[in-house]
Design an enzyme around this catalytic site. Structure first.
Site, mmCIF file in Angstrom:
data_model
loop_
_atom_site.group_PDB
_atom_site.id
_atom_site.type_symbol
_atom_site.label_atom_id
_atom_site.label_comp_id
_atom_site.label_asym_id
_atom_site.label_seq_id
_atom_site.Cartn_x
_atom_site.Cartn_y
_atom_site.Cartn_z
ATOM 1 N N ASP A 202 0.563 -0.906 -0.183
ATOM 2 C CA ASP A 202 0.096 -0.085 0.028
ATOM 3 C C ASP A 202 0.839 0.972 0.014
ATOM 4 O O ASP A 202 2.083 1.516 0.159
ATOM 5 C CB ASP A 202 -0.914 0.072 1.225
ATOM 6 C CG ASP A 202 -1.597 1.042 1.334
ATOM 7 O OD1 ASP A 202 -2.434 1.666 0.003
ATOM 8 O OD2 ASP A 202 -1.895 1.734 2.679
ATOM 9 N N SER A 203 0.731 2.843 0.002
ATOM 10 C CA SER A 203 1.524 3.529 0.128
ATOM 11 C C SER A 203 1.552 3.760 1.815
ATOM 12 O O SER A 203 2.344 4.611 1.205
ATOM 13 C CB SER A 203 0.035 4.844 -0.591
ATOM 14 O OG SER A 203 -1.051 4.610 0.514
ATOM 15 N N CYS B 178 -4.282 -1.780 -1.769
ATOM 16 C CA CYS B 178 -4.500 0.154 -1.659
ATOM 17 C C CYS B 178 -5.140 0.137 -3.108
ATOM 18 O O CYS B 178 -5.389 -0.521 -4.259
ATOM 19 C CB CYS B 178 -2.840 0.556 -2.573
ATOM 20 S SG CYS B 178 -3.194 2.345 -3.013
ATOM 21 N N GLU C 198 -2.651 9.118 8.605
ATOM 22 C CA GLU C 198 -0.854 8.641 8.852
ATOM 23 C C GLU C 198 -0.412 9.312 9.630
ATOM 24 O O GLU C 198 0.968 9.125 9.972
ATOM 25 C CB GLU C 198 -0.530 8.934 7.049
ATOM 26 C CG GLU C 198 -0.447 8.460 5.981
ATOM 27 C CD GLU C 198 0.049 7.077 5.797
ATOM 28 O OE1 GLU C 198 0.992 6.686 6.983
ATOM 29 O OE2 GLU C 198 -0.537 5.925 5.684
ATOM 30 N N CYS D 179 -10.587 2.964 0.051
ATOM 31 C CA CYS D 179 -9.994 3.329 0.399
ATOM 32 C C CYS D 179 -9.460 2.373 1.656
ATOM 33 O O CYS D 179 -9.472 2.162 2.210
ATOM 34 C CB CYS D 179 -9.187 4.376 0.986
ATOM 35 S SG CYS D 179 -7.557 5.313 0.937
ATOM 36 N N HIS E 115 -6.436 2.645 3.954
ATOM 37 C CA HIS E 115 -6.905 3.450 5.140
ATOM 38 C C HIS E 115 -8.632 4.030 5.939
ATOM 39 O O HIS E 115 -8.116 4.073 6.951
ATOM 40 C CB HIS E 115 -6.345 5.375 4.436
ATOM 41 C CG HIS E 115 -4.743 4.833 4.092
ATOM 42 N ND1 HIS E 115 -3.922 4.388 3.020
ATOM 43 C CD2 HIS E 115 -3.786 5.432 5.228
ATOM 44 C CE1 HIS E 115 -2.702 4.400 3.330
ATOM 45 N NE2 HIS E 115 -2.608 5.505 4.388
HETATM 46 N N1 DGL Z 1 -4.791 3.231 1.130
HETATM 47 C C1 DGL Z 1 -4.743 3.884 -0.480
HETATM 48 C C2 DGL Z 1 -5.965 3.821 -1.489
HETATM 49 O O1 DGL Z 1 -6.292 2.160 -1.012
HETATM 50 C C3 DGL Z 1 -4.709 5.423 -0.219
HETATM 51 C C4 DGL Z 1 -3.936 5.736 -1.593
HETATM 52 C C5 DGL Z 1 -3.555 7.155 -0.781
HETATM 53 O O2 DGL Z 1 -2.103 7.199 -0.771
HETATM 54 O O3 DGL Z 1 -3.809 8.703 -0.828
HETATM 55 O O4 DGL Z 1 -6.139 3.677 -1.582
#
Ligand code: DGL
Length: 271
Positions: A10-11, A73, A152, A186, A188
């Site tokens: 993931d990011s 992600c 984050e 998402c 997150h």
């Molecule tokens: N967890 C990522 C997603 O599912 C976050 C994306 C981001 O870094 O903006 O989209």
């Protein structure tokens, strides 16, 4: 039986929601997690940049001998999954299809909300997948660009006035539309489950992208006879591209387990 680990990326912290599910439903599997914390968030970037980052993330993970990759992600899944699948000769699961299948099964009034990053909403992949599953479903999509940076930065707990205010504003349109199901598109966002659930109320079912894709991966491993021996306890190893400290703190809080070996920092530009 296949002893090789599963790669998950993931990011940033969001993919931990998939890790939590994988640890529960596939406890025997070894997991290698990569969170691209030096470049998070991905969601406001162009499709080209997201694909470039995702290719590097996959190349790093493939420096290990993996049996499968879970793209935990939404932003990478909605913009880059078919390209990454075509470029890689191993099973790769994204979050869109499994999440939409669950949402289509759950909704009763066929009014489904979908919140995600700007790139995911622009890509339209969730709406397209839902329309294919059931053309009668009406989808209401909303980008929530402040959610990822707030998560984050540790602003995801109930009682935090900033996240609660932002959530109320973002979710007002979903309440007005009368959705009975809300896709957390998402990965997150499940860290905000209490906050989002608190705004939407108990009658709205929240469908989490990370969780559903973990079930999909389990099915895929079973079908391909790729599962590890069930009488062992799998391990999880964590890599990030920036400071490990804040990641470790949130990760162990969210996963409800200590990171046995701590997290490791890598230079993603080398991949
Ligand atoms: N967890 C990522 C997603 O599912 C976050 C994306 C981001 O870094 O903006 O989209």
């Amino acid at each position: 039986m296949d002893k090789r680990p599963i790669g998950v990326f993931d990011s940033g912290l969001g993919g931990l929601t998939a890790i939590r599910s994988l640890r529960e439903i596939l406890p025997e599997e070894d997991l290698i997690y990569f969170g691209d914390t030096s470049r998070v968030p991905y969601g406001g970037r162009s499709r080209e940049t997201i694909l470039k980052y995702a290719r590097q993330d996959v190349r790093f993970l493939r420096s290990f001998d993996l049996k499968a990759i879970l793209i935990a992600c939404g932003t990478v899944s909605t913009t880059s999954l078919p390209t990454l699948q075509a470029e890689n000769d191993l099973p790769m699961v994204g979050v869109v299809e499994p999440t939409c299948r669950r949402a289509a099964a759950v909704t009763k009034n066929k009014r489904v909300g979908m919140i995600a990053t700007q790139a995911s909403v622009r890509a339209g992949a969730y709406a397209k997948a839902l329309a294919e599953l059931d053309p009668e479903i009406q989808v209401f999509s909303k980008a929530c660009p402040l959610f990822v940076p707030l998560v984050e930065n540790g602003r995801f707990r109930k009682g935090d006035a900033v996240i609660e205010t932002v959530a109320r504003e973002y979710l007002a349109s979903m309440q007005e539309m009368g959705v009975d199901t809300l896709i957390l598109g998402c990965t997150h966002y499940p860290l905000l489950e209490e906050i989002i659930g608190g705004v939407m109320g108990p009658e709205v079912e929240l469908v989490s992208a990370g969780e559903e894709s973990a079930f999909e991966l389990k099915r895929l491993l079973k079908a391909g006879e790729l599962r590890n021996s069930e009488d062992r306890q799998g391990d999880a190893t964590y890599y990030v591209s920036d400071r490990v400290e804040s990641f470790e703190e949130t990760a162990s809080w969210f996963l409800r387990e200590d990171l046995r070996h701590g997290a490791n920092q890598i230079d993603i530009d080398r991949y």
